[in-house]
Design a protein around this motif. Sequence first.
Motif, PDB file in Angstrom:
ATOM      1  N   UNK A   1       0.835  -1.192   0.000  1.00 13.76           N
ATOM      2  CA  UNK A   1       0.000   0.000   0.000  1.00 13.76           C
ATOM      3  C   UNK A   1       0.873   1.247   0.000  1.00 13.76           C
TER       4      UNK A   1
ATOM      5  N   UNK B   1       3.833   1.449  -1.172  1.00 18.18           N
ATOM      6  CA  UNK B   1       4.478   1.550  -2.467  1.00 18.18           C
ATOM      7  C   UNK B   1       3.519   2.153  -3.495  1.00 18.18           C
ATOM      8  N   UNK B   2       2.258   1.695  -3.454  1.00 23.61           N
ATOM      9  CA  UNK B   2       1.262   2.212  -4.387  1.00 23.61           C
ATOM     10  C   UNK B   2       1.133   3.717  -4.216  1.00 23.61           C
ATOM     11  N   UNK B   3       1.077   4.160  -2.957  1.00 25.23           N
ATOM     12  CA  UNK B   3       0.940   5.594  -2.698  1.00 25.23           C
ATOM     13  C   UNK B   3       2.133   6.346  -3.273  1.00 25.23           C
TER      14      UNK B   3
ATOM     15  N   UNK C   1       4.155   5.440  -5.664  1.00 24.45           N
ATOM     16  CA  UNK C   1       4.181   5.414  -7.124  1.00 24.45           C
ATOM     17  C   UNK C   1       3.173   6.381  -7.710  1.00 24.45           C
ATOM     18  N   UNK C   2       1.961   6.427  -7.135  1.00 30.25           N
ATOM     19  CA  UNK C   2       0.956   7.308  -7.713  1.00 30.25           C
ATOM     20  C   UNK C   2       1.347   8.765  -7.475  1.00 30.25           C
TER      21      UNK C   2
ATOM     22  N   UNK D   1       3.907   9.608 -10.014  1.00 31.57           N
ATOM     23  CA  UNK D   1       3.344   9.812 -11.348  1.00 31.57           C
ATOM     24  C   UNK D   1       2.685  11.183 -11.426  1.00 31.57           C
ATOM     25  N   UNK D   2       1.925  11.551 -10.385  1.00 24.11           N
ATOM     26  CA  UNK D   2       1.260  12.855 -10.398  1.00 24.11           C
ATOM     27  C   UNK D   2       2.292  13.975 -10.497  1.00 24.11           C
TER      28      UNK D   2
ATOM     29  N   UNK E   1       5.221  13.787 -11.743  1.00 24.35           N
ATOM     30  CA  UNK E   1       5.850  13.779 -13.049  1.00 24.35           C
ATOM     31  C   UNK E   1       4.958  14.475 -14.074  1.00 24.35           C
TER      32      UNK E   1
ATOM     33  N   UNK F   1      -6.633   2.358  -0.838  1.00 24.10           N
ATOM     34  CA  UNK F   1      -5.314   2.034  -1.417  1.00 24.10           C
ATOM     35  C   UNK F   1      -4.425   3.244  -1.693  1.00 24.10           C
ATOM     36  N   UNK F   2      -5.008   4.394  -2.019  1.00 20.53           N
ATOM     37  CA  UNK F   2      -4.184   5.589  -2.184  1.00 20.53           C
ATOM     38  C   UNK F   2      -3.593   5.771  -3.563  1.00 20.53           C
ATOM     39  N   UNK F   3      -4.076   4.992  -4.563  1.00 17.43           N
ATOM     40  CA  UNK F   3      -3.513   5.170  -5.899  1.00 17.43           C
ATOM     41  C   UNK F   3      -4.316   6.183  -6.703  1.00 17.43           C
TER      42      UNK F   3
ATOM     43  N   UNK G   1      -2.546   4.595 -12.882  1.00 14.14           N
ATOM     44  CA  UNK G   1      -2.175   5.557 -11.842  1.00 14.14           C
ATOM     45  C   UNK G   1      -0.856   5.236 -11.151  1.00 14.14           C
ATOM     46  N   UNK G   2      -0.355   4.012 -11.313  1.00 17.75           N
ATOM     47  CA  UNK G   2       0.871   3.646 -10.599  1.00 17.75           C
ATOM     48  C   UNK G   2       2.013   3.285 -11.553  1.00 17.75           C
ATOM     49  N   UNK G   3       1.892   3.681 -12.829  1.00 16.49           N
ATOM     50  CA  UNK G   3       2.946   3.405 -13.810  1.00 16.49           C
ATOM     51  C   UNK G   3       3.311   1.930 -13.847  1.00 16.49           C
TER      52      UNK G   3
END
Lengths: 558, 179
Positions: A451, A453-455, A457-458, A461-462, A464, B42-44, B121-123
């Motif tokens: 979880x 990691x997902x945060x 990564x997103x 991305x935002x 970027x 999840x936060x994505x 959303x998470x590449x």
Amino acid sequence: MGIALTTLRSFHGGVHPADNKSLSAHRPIERLPLPKMLYVPLHQHLGTPCEPCVKPGDKVLKGDLIGEAQGFVSVPVHAPTSGTVLEIKQHTVGHPSGFTMLCVVIEPDGRDMWRSDLVGIKTPLQVDPSEIKKKIQEAGIVGLGGATFPSHIKMSPPKGKVVSLLLINGVECEPYLTCDARLMQERAREIVLGITIMMHALQTKECVIGIEANKPMAISAMRKVVDEFQQIKVAVLPVMYPQGAEKQLIEVVTGRQVPSGGLPIDVGVIVHNVATAVAIREAVEFGRPLISRLVTVTGKGVKSTANLEVLLGTPVQDLINFCGGLTYKTKKVIMGGPMMGTALHNLEAPVVKGTSGILALTSDETTFQQKEQNCIRCGSCLKVCPIRLMPCEMAWHSKHENLDALKEYNLFDCIECGSCAFVCPAHIPLVHYFRFGKISILAQKQADQAKQKVKERSQRKEARIAKEEAEKERKKAEMKAQSDARKAQAAMTAAQQTAESKPSETAKAETPVSQEAPTSGGTISEDDDKSVRAARAAKAAAAARAAKEARDAKTDAN
Amino acid sequence: MIEAVLSISGMALAAGLGLGFAAKKFQVESDPIAVQLVAVLPGSNCGSCGYPGCQAYADALASGGVAINLCSPGGKATMELLASLLGVTPMAMSDEDLGPVLAVIDENNCIGCTACIKACPVDAIIGANKQSHTVIATECTACKACLEPCPVNCITMTPVKQTLYNWSWSKPSGPKMLH
């Protein structure tokens, strides 16, 4: 004086299951004939699985590398005999899930020929310890007691920790199993030679070989050899399960307790199995990798019992066939000991580095018919737990998935010895509950990490995308400014050119009319060419500028 | 007498002003329940719930009247956590629960349009223009954000294959009730 006690201590709890060792203790070690096919799993140790380094069709010799270790907590896998690699495929293994694992399938050619370039260390007691450790790692040696922890890691204690005692585990406390006892009885000298190499590698001055009192032949054989060595002693231990567990054995011999979550090295001890000592000697003195091991085939469900030397990758069915097959009473075939082993789903599962026994058990030897009942709070499990945990409470919390409570009850200190489940009058499968609890806690931890990691990564991305947008806007503004500048420049040059071309026009006007048209046309095209060239040059200069700026921006960003 | 009244009133005034100032200065702006809820999600910010991001869904849940089963990447586990935080009864997931799933691109049909790459959303999707794309299985959160943009419908949600390495012990069935 070393740290081993002259008077033995005892650990808390423990149980006395019927040891049934007489079924196979009298059988001398035999070599199993070469099997028709070998299925060598690429993950026979604790740690990262191996990567195959052979292809189907390759010819291999006995001892050739077939699986490469991946990282430090990993050991290689070698070809157990000479032959042809038929394929590398998923094959059933002795795992509680019943799922398959990647195995190298080798068809033996019958010659059983070692590779010729194996070299050992002729004088292992005079070389640098790091050379010995390297040999051990290359030979793919793991703890042969059943835990399959890579031995080279145990041979490399962390800096600043002193190994005061090398403890050799000849306890074999699991009922039924007799292969270690036979090994001590028949190959005592090989064990002791292995021990001297290990003592040199660890730079330790004291060694104790722990053997339970129910193996008198092994004790006398070992004592005979050990008498020649001053630093090695044999300790005869009273019979108690699970004395062969590392931490319990240390407590019995030294009186020291390994702290919760700690390792034996924390109390200055390293523990190795007797069979590991032999494997280490083979690897160091002859350069031979670990390609076979001793397996006890026993139980009331098999026609005759045996202690076999088996090539790794041999299907269990071959061992059972060698012993005359199963009787109709067999209810369960177990890989390992009866207390901690794994029931097999399929007899095609291969023997691996951790396989100490194949037990064919009848219904009166197993808990086959027992149904779980409610806990009656008798406290029997508390009395026998060798770690002094509270099995009944832990099972309760595991059942209700109170993961935080489980951590408070030190679930991860449980060695899954099964003593609690053995004595439980309500037949509660306590170890099963603990395994479920442990895996639930690990799964929760992984989910939390995922979880996070997902945060990340997103968010990245935002960030970027925002940066890209900003960059685009900036470029757009730049381009606009440039095109404005270019327009202004073009207008200026055009104005200049018209100013320059005016006098020539007046001059041309005097020439004859017939020549005027082509000449003026030529002049115009020339003028056009000039302006196009100027525009092109301006454009190229602007592009070069933009590129340079982009480069600068990039280096800035970096 | 008058001194006592004045001093007490003065103190009361000072305390009142202090409290009033503190209330303005240290005011917690967000809904505390929404903070707890967003920690569970999840936060994505994939948007599969129909709200623009996890925070928006958490705010909507906190204000009430919104179904708790809309977060498909979180699945049943997240729904149950939301139910316990909000004190409502758990409900069935909006779509059929296949267990853990992953997006898988049919690489033979992928035309390399990069639409899914932009949507993820998470590449978790890699690929280039006119090159077949693929999903990084370990990074996919199964939010389904890539399904809709795909012009050739070559992305499917596939159940994760069980292996030796992701298998886990099941819970013992427990004692049979006799009555």
